[in-house]
Write a protein that holds these residues in place. Structure first.
Motif, PDB file in Angstrom:
ATOM      1  N   LYS A 284       0.789  -1.093  -0.068  1.00 38.75           N
ATOM      2  CA  LYS A 284      -0.239   0.027  -0.092  1.00 38.75           C
ATOM      3  C   LYS A 284       0.798   1.364   0.123  1.00 38.75           C
ATOM      4  CE  LYS A 284      -4.234  -1.936   2.174  1.00 38.75           C
ATOM      5  NZ  LYS A 284      -4.980  -1.886   0.858  1.00 38.75           N
TER       6      LYS A 284
ATOM      7  N   CYS B 194       0.866   5.771  -1.094  1.00 35.30           N
ATOM      8  CA  CYS B 194       0.328   6.911  -1.299  1.00 35.30           C
ATOM      9  C   CYS B 194      -0.348   6.862  -2.592  1.00 35.30           C
ATOM     10  CB  CYS B 194       0.820   8.126  -0.746  1.00 35.30           C
ATOM     11  SG  CYS B 194       2.256   8.678  -1.978  1.00 35.30           S
ATOM     12  N   TYR B 195       0.184   6.399  -3.641  1.00 31.45           N
ATOM     13  CA  TYR B 195      -0.342   6.348  -5.026  1.00 31.45           C
ATOM     14  C   TYR B 195      -1.356   5.460  -5.149  1.00 31.45           C
ATOM     15  CZ  TYR B 195       4.128   8.609  -5.388  1.00 31.45           C
ATOM     16  OH  TYR B 195       5.019   9.875  -5.304  1.00 31.45           O
ATOM     17  N   ASN B 196      -1.736   4.223  -4.267  1.00 29.18           N
ATOM     18  CA  ASN B 196      -2.831   3.490  -4.641  1.00 29.18           C
ATOM     19  C   ASN B 196      -3.655   3.251  -3.523  1.00 29.18           C
ATOM     20  OD1 ASN B 196      -1.470   1.604  -2.900  1.00 29.18           O
ATOM     21  ND2 ASN B 196      -0.407   0.397  -4.243  1.00 29.18           N
ATOM     22  N   SER B 197      -3.322   4.013  -2.364  1.00 29.53           N
ATOM     23  CA  SER B 197      -4.481   3.741  -1.223  1.00 29.53           C
ATOM     24  C   SER B 197      -5.057   5.193  -0.585  1.00 29.53           C
ATOM     25  CB  SER B 197      -3.403   3.002  -0.210  1.00 29.53           C
ATOM     26  OG  SER B 197      -3.012   1.882  -0.706  1.00 29.53           O
ATOM     27  N   VAL B 198      -5.488   5.758  -1.633  1.00 29.74           N
ATOM     28  CA  VAL B 198      -5.908   7.180  -1.105  1.00 29.74           C
ATOM     29  C   VAL B 198      -7.263   7.449  -1.889  1.00 29.74           C
ATOM     30  CG1 VAL B 198      -3.799   8.122  -0.309  1.00 29.74           C
ATOM     31  CG2 VAL B 198      -4.426   8.414  -2.756  1.00 29.74           C
ATOM     32  N   ASN B 199      -8.283   8.024  -1.191  1.00 27.71           N
ATOM     33  CA  ASN B 199      -9.214   8.755  -1.619  1.00 27.71           C
ATOM     34  C   ASN B 199      -9.201  10.336  -1.683  1.00 27.71           C
ATOM     35  OD1 ASN B 199     -10.459   6.135  -1.787  1.00 27.71           O
ATOM     36  ND2 ASN B 199     -11.176   6.329   0.375  1.00 27.71           N
TER      37      ASN B 199
ATOM     38  N   PHE C 205      -1.893   9.603  -9.377  1.00 36.56           N
ATOM     39  CA  PHE C 205      -2.181   8.571  -8.584  1.00 36.56           C
ATOM     40  C   PHE C 205      -2.516   7.245  -9.456  1.00 36.56           C
ATOM     41  CE2 PHE C 205      -2.156  12.125  -5.918  1.00 36.56           C
ATOM     42  CZ  PHE C 205      -1.584  11.738  -4.737  1.00 36.56           C
TER      43      PHE C 205
ATOM     44  N   ILE D 275      -5.178   5.142 -10.241  1.00 42.82           N
ATOM     45  CA  ILE D 275      -6.443   5.186  -9.986  1.00 42.82           C
ATOM     46  C   ILE D 275      -7.264   3.809 -10.705  1.00 42.82           C
ATOM     47  CG2 ILE D 275      -8.651   6.087 -10.592  1.00 42.82           C
ATOM     48  CD1 ILE D 275      -7.184   8.732 -11.081  1.00 42.82           C
TER      49      ILE D 275
ATOM     50  N   ALA E 287      -6.398   3.901  -5.912  1.00 49.31           N
ATOM     51  CA  ALA E 287      -6.855   5.096  -5.527  1.00 49.31           C
ATOM     52  C   ALA E 287      -8.070   5.777  -6.202  1.00 49.31           C
ATOM     53  CB  ALA E 287      -5.659   6.200  -6.062  1.00 49.31           C
ATOM     54  N   LYS E 288      -8.719   6.614  -5.253  1.00 47.54           N
ATOM     55  CA  LYS E 288     -10.271   6.982  -6.209  1.00 47.54           C
ATOM     56  C   LYS E 288     -10.240   8.420  -5.998  1.00 47.54           C
ATOM     57  CE  LYS E 288     -12.844   2.611  -5.126  1.00 47.54           C
ATOM     58  NZ  LYS E 288     -11.598   1.989  -4.908  1.00 47.54           N
TER      59      LYS E 288
ATOM     60  N   ASN F  48      -8.970   2.844   2.335  1.00 50.51           N
ATOM     61  CA  ASN F  48      -7.951   4.067   1.842  1.00 50.51           C
ATOM     62  C   ASN F  48      -8.026   5.221   2.804  1.00 50.51           C
ATOM     63  OD1 ASN F  48      -7.682   2.335  -0.224  1.00 50.51           O
ATOM     64  ND2 ASN F  48      -8.424   3.949  -1.835  1.00 50.51           N
TER      65      ASN F  48
END
Length: 550
Positions: free
Chosen positions: A360, A362-367, A397, A399, A404-405, A466
């Protein structure tokens, strides 16, 4: 004269060689199974007999016209159009190895590309005989059809409880030497076998560290343990310095790509084998790997003795390279002899995915929700610059439906959800809809807009794993209170970045921003000044994410 059984090396199948002088006109062909590889035929030219009804979707075929010798002979023959799926005689010609076996879809079989193999073969129509026509040799050469069909799906599917994309980074330096290099390959083969490689299980590839790193094969090249074992066996010793750091960095950046077969939402793992110590800096490579979401394991063998410590650049290199310095990601073996007992414990670690914390990032686990000021003071051309600012952050990111969303709300006195977190799951779709947002024009009620976004955009994804971020972009003073709604957002676990332009009051920006205020509130006098702030916001999101994971 009686028939003779000949073991097909390590394939676990047997070939039935019927009597008759090899290569003579009256010679009966070798009856083979659907899965016999070109490398099992140890002749420059041989006639073989393929059975009928082979499952086309399970053929492993690499190349076109000229096939890597790891390919199924019958699969290559069907792919080439030499025979149909009803089987038949095939003549096999052995050829030297080559590079760049191409990927071509033909006759119901999708061949795969392969960067290099040590031997090749080509196929033509074979000669028929009475014995061939009976097909009796085929029926005695392998187990009954029903038995094979039961086993094959299980092998191909693999261990679903151990889904991971794994790179084995082996030591190919002069430090390890040829003999220990071969012992290392044997150990890696045993680990690969126990993992349960398959289409729905773990996928593995191999990289060799030496003077210059070399990717020997990618995740997508092989999806069965049998093929992986053949591929490992083919890898040659390169020599040179053990530039492990250079190889680890190369693996993190070049190996784990979609084109190379990496799968979305599955842990990325690199198992680094170090015999002695690395001859270059490995700490920076470990940092790069973590940034790319790669879980680094270090398997150290034969630690340096006290007399050798002076040659080691950094005696704590293991702790600095691993995914997390918690003992889980490091593994030690005293030497390369008698390593079988170490296979299972290492496999258990590689299959404990809840521990794979570095998957995980910051590029794949944030909204990330963007709250965009659409008031009349902005104007259409400046509004386009605000959308460009939003796009430049969003496109950084990863997405996806499991990554990420992104969401966006435009506000004046009123609010309009342009799109929610669950509306689009690809970067292309998100960027397209941002470009097409229509300018509203009106007043400025930022406080109401924050409350609206917390309730209607973040509310529905309350259970998301996220981390939540809200980026507010505004050009003026709000007509309502912003401090209360912003505090409610902070209490809901949403990290707020405020970006002000032109007449936006600094007090409002600070009231809205998360703590520490100076690193979450930004201001620029001109709309063109938004561009330099993009990197500040991205760095801030990554910093906050990493801190939340400690």
């Amino acid at each position: 004269m009686s028939a003779a059984w000949i073991p097909a090396l390590s394939l676990g199948v047997c070939l039935l060689l019927l009597p008759g002088p090899a290569g003579s006109e009256g010679a009966a062909p070798i009856a083979i199974t659907c899965f016999t590889r070109g490398l099992d035929i140890r002749k420059e030219k041989a006639d073989v007999l393929c059975p009928g009804g082979c499952p086309l979707d399970e053929f492993s075929v690499y190349g076109n016209i000229v096939y890597a010798s790891v390919s199924s002979i019958c699969g290559a023959a069907v792919h080439r159009g030499v025979i149909s799926n009803s089987g038949g005689p095939v003549r096999v010609y052995s050829l030297p190895g080559r590079e760049n076996y191409s990927s071509v879809d033909a006759n119901g079989i999708q061949s795969q590309m392969l960067s290099r193999w040590s031997a090749s073969f080509t196929v033509t129509k074979g000669k028929s005989s009475t014995q061939e026509a009976t097909g009796q040799a085929v029926s005695t050469a392998h187990p009954p059809t029903g038995k094979r069909l039961k086993k094959t799906p299980e092998k191909k599917t693999g261990n679903k409880d151990c889904k991971a994309d794994i790179a084995f980074l082996i030591d190919g330096s002069f430090n390890i030497g040829q003999r220990r290099f071969n012992l290392q390959k044997n150990f890696v083969g045993k680990v690969a076998l126990m993992l349960g490689i398959g289409t729905e299980g773990p996928h593995v590839g191999l990289v060799q560290a030496s003077e210059h790193p070399k990717i020997e094969f990618y995740l997508k090249n092989f999806t069965s343990a049998k093929d992986v074992l053949f591929a490992i066996k083919e890898v040659g010793f390169r020599g040179g310095n053990s530039n492990t750091g250079k190889a680890l960095k190369h693996t993190a950046q070049k190996f784990f790509t979609v084109d190379a077969g990496v799968r979305k939402g599955i842990p990325k793992v690199v198992v680094v084998f170090i015999d002695g110590w690395p001859s270059d800096d490995i700490e920076e490579a470990g940092i790069v790997a973590r940034e790319f979401g790669v879980n680094v394991f270090i398997v150290s063998v034969a630690k340096p003795i006290p007399e050798e410590l002076g040659m080691v650049q950094d005696v704590t290199f293991v702790d600095k390279a691993v995914c997390r310095n918690n003992g889980f990601f490091s593994y030690h073996m005293p030497n390369w002899f008698g390593t079988t007992k170490y296979v299972k414990p290492l496999v258990q670690k590689l299959c404990t995915h809840e521990q794979m914390m570095c998957s995980k990032t910051c590029y794949n686990s944030v909204n990330i929700a963007f709250l965009i000021d659409g008031s009349s003071s902005v104007g259409d051309s400046n509004f386009r610059l605000m959308l460009e600012f939003v796009s430049n952050i969003a496109k950084t990111f990863e997405i996806s439906d499991i990554g990420a969303k992104i969401a966006a709300v435009q506000f004046t006195y009123d609010q309009r959800t342009e799109f929610s977190f669950t509306d689009y799951s690809t970067k292309e779709d998100v960027l397209a809809v941002i470009r097409n947002i229509r300018y509203m024009s009106g007043g400025t009620a930022t406080g109401d807009a924050i409350s609206f976004t917390v309730r209607n955009v973040f509310g529905p994804i309350r259970e998301s794993p996220n981390k939540n971020f809200l980026v507010i972009v505004t050009d003026g003073q709000s007509y309502d209170d912003v401090q209360g709604p912003a505090a409610a957002a902070h209490d809901a676990g949403i990290t707020v970045f405020s970006v002000g332009v032109a007449w936006a009051p600094l007090d409002d920006l600070k009231d809205m921003a998360s703590k520490p205020k100076e690193s979450h509130a930004f201001f620029t006098r001109e709309f063109t000044g938004l561009e330099p702030i993009v990197s500040d916001v991205i760095r801030g999101i990554c910093r906050d994410f990493l801190e939340s994971q400690q």
